[in-house]
Design an enzyme around this catalytic site. Structure first.
Site, PDB file in Angstrom:
ATOM      1  N   SER A 116      60.059  44.242  38.230  1.00 27.63           N
ATOM      2  CA  SER A 116      59.897  45.120  39.528  1.00 27.63           C
ATOM      3  C   SER A 116      60.774  46.343  39.386  1.00 27.63           C
ATOM      4  O   SER A 116      60.326  47.284  40.006  1.00 27.63           O
ATOM      5  CB  SER A 116      60.474  44.253  40.492  1.00 27.63           C
ATOM      6  OG  SER A 116      59.638  43.053  40.706  1.00 27.63           O
ATOM      7  N   LYS A 170      63.697  31.891  48.172  1.00 31.26           N
ATOM      8  CA  LYS A 170      62.659  32.545  49.069  1.00 31.26           C
ATOM      9  C   LYS A 170      62.834  31.768  50.458  1.00 31.26           C
ATOM     10  O   LYS A 170      62.278  32.243  51.518  1.00 31.26           O
ATOM     11  CB  LYS A 170      61.395  32.342  48.510  1.00 31.26           C
ATOM     12  CG  LYS A 170      61.180  33.647  47.202  1.00 31.26           C
ATOM     13  CD  LYS A 170      59.868  33.297  46.632  1.00 31.26           C
ATOM     14  CE  LYS A 170      59.476  34.384  45.811  1.00 31.26           C
ATOM     15  NZ  LYS A 170      58.201  34.354  45.266  1.00 31.26           N
ATOM     16  N   ALA A 210      55.100  23.818  45.595  1.00 33.30           N
ATOM     17  CA  ALA A 210      55.055  23.995  47.273  1.00 33.30           C
ATOM     18  C   ALA A 210      56.335  24.781  47.591  1.00 33.30           C
ATOM     19  O   ALA A 210      56.809  24.555  48.534  1.00 33.30           O
ATOM     20  CB  ALA A 210      55.057  22.699  47.667  1.00 33.30           C
TER      21      ALA A 210
END
Length: 301
Positions: free
Chosen positions: A33, A82, A143
């Site tokens: 990134s 996250k 998930a």
């Protein structure tokens, strides 16, 4: 070539007006990134700097406070933060609220808003390869903060069926929630499966059009591992997509290539396209996508 030290030939000096953006994750030193965003800033002549910060769940609260304290423009958020980051933010956009996962924070004068661009990045990366999975069946492992937005965006954009596999860990309840939301709020049909049931896993893979591994398996320190070790579990006319991109060729990708799978991808395309969306949120400008793509996708010497 060291892809984290690419130069554009256009020098932008850091000064008292440089705007700071971060990436908070653990592990983090493999990330491309900084290469992507700093080259994009330089190409457009923007006085921004993008830096990596090795932040785990324990350090996360103070790190988020630092965004406000240092008046950073924002930050990317990656594993394992996250979902853990959500309580420390002021707002969530609609997609982040739906996914209960954040990969991008924007700081507007001390108000922190969380976004998720991972699902958009995943779907766009397939389109970039000329692939359309509308009306098809997906098998998805994971998930968490990557798997959830992938599942949601795929369902929103027309995937017909999603078989979600997870172990009974701290993400199991999240998997239950994801299946419920997909079935109630999209046109897709989702089912939840125990990853421990290998016979069921093999059966679902045999009938799917795309398999996506959205776990951390294959990434350091698990780079020698894969959830599918037997090439016979795959078939040629499917897509195998590993969201890991360091190493460039994961163990899963090696197994898929042994099986003769037509389309095998790492997560580099997803990383690029989620970054394109985040770049727009921070700067209000469009990333020079093709220029950055050419930098990121060059083979290492």
């Amino acid at each position: 070539m060291d892809l984290n030290n690419i130069h554009t030939g256009k020098n932008i000096s850091l000064n008292g007006h440089t705007i700071l953006i971060g990436l908070m994750a653990d592990p983090i030193r493999h990330s491309m990134s900084p290469t992507m965003h700093n080259n994009a800033f330089a190409k457009l002549g923007l006085n921004y700097a993008y830096l990596c910060f090795e932040i785990d769940n324990q350090k996360l609260p103070k790190a988020i406070d630092a965004i406000r304290t240092l008046d950073m423009r924002g930050s990317n958020i990656s594993m394992p933060n996250k979902q853990k980051v959500i309580p420390y933010l002021d707002r969530l956009d609609e997609s982040a609220e739906l996914c209960q996962a954040v990969n991008t924070i924007v700081n507007d004068h001390g108000i922190l808003t969380g976004y998720t661009t991972d699902g958009i990045g995943f779907m766009q990366s397939l389109k970039d390869e000329g692939l359309d999975i509308t009306g098809q069946k997906m098998v998805l492992t994971g998930a968490g903060g990557a798997g959830t937005p992938i599942a949601m965006q795929a369902a929103i954009e027309g995937v017909k069926e999603i078989a979600l596999f997870n172990i009974e860990d701290d993400k199991w309840e999240n998997a239950v929630r994801n299946v419920k939301i997909i079935n109630e709020k999209t046109g897709a049909h989702a089912t939840l499966h125990h990853l421990e049931d290998q016979a069921d896993f093999k059966k679902e893979l045999a009938s799917c059009d795309i398999y996506v591994d959205a776990t951390g398996v294959g990434m350091k320190p698990l780079e020698d591992m894969t959830l599918v070790a037997d090439p016979t579990w795959f078939h040629q006319d499917m897509i195998v997509y590993d969201t890991v991109y360091a190493p460039r060729e994961t163990k899963l990708m090696q197994v898929a290539k042994q099986a003769g799978v037509d389309h095998v991808f790492n997560g580099l395309g997803m990383m690029l396209e989620q970054g394109v969306a985040a770049f727009k949120l921070w700067t209000g400008q469009d990333m020079p996508v093709e220029y950055i793509r050419n930098l990121l996708f060059k083979e290492e010497d």
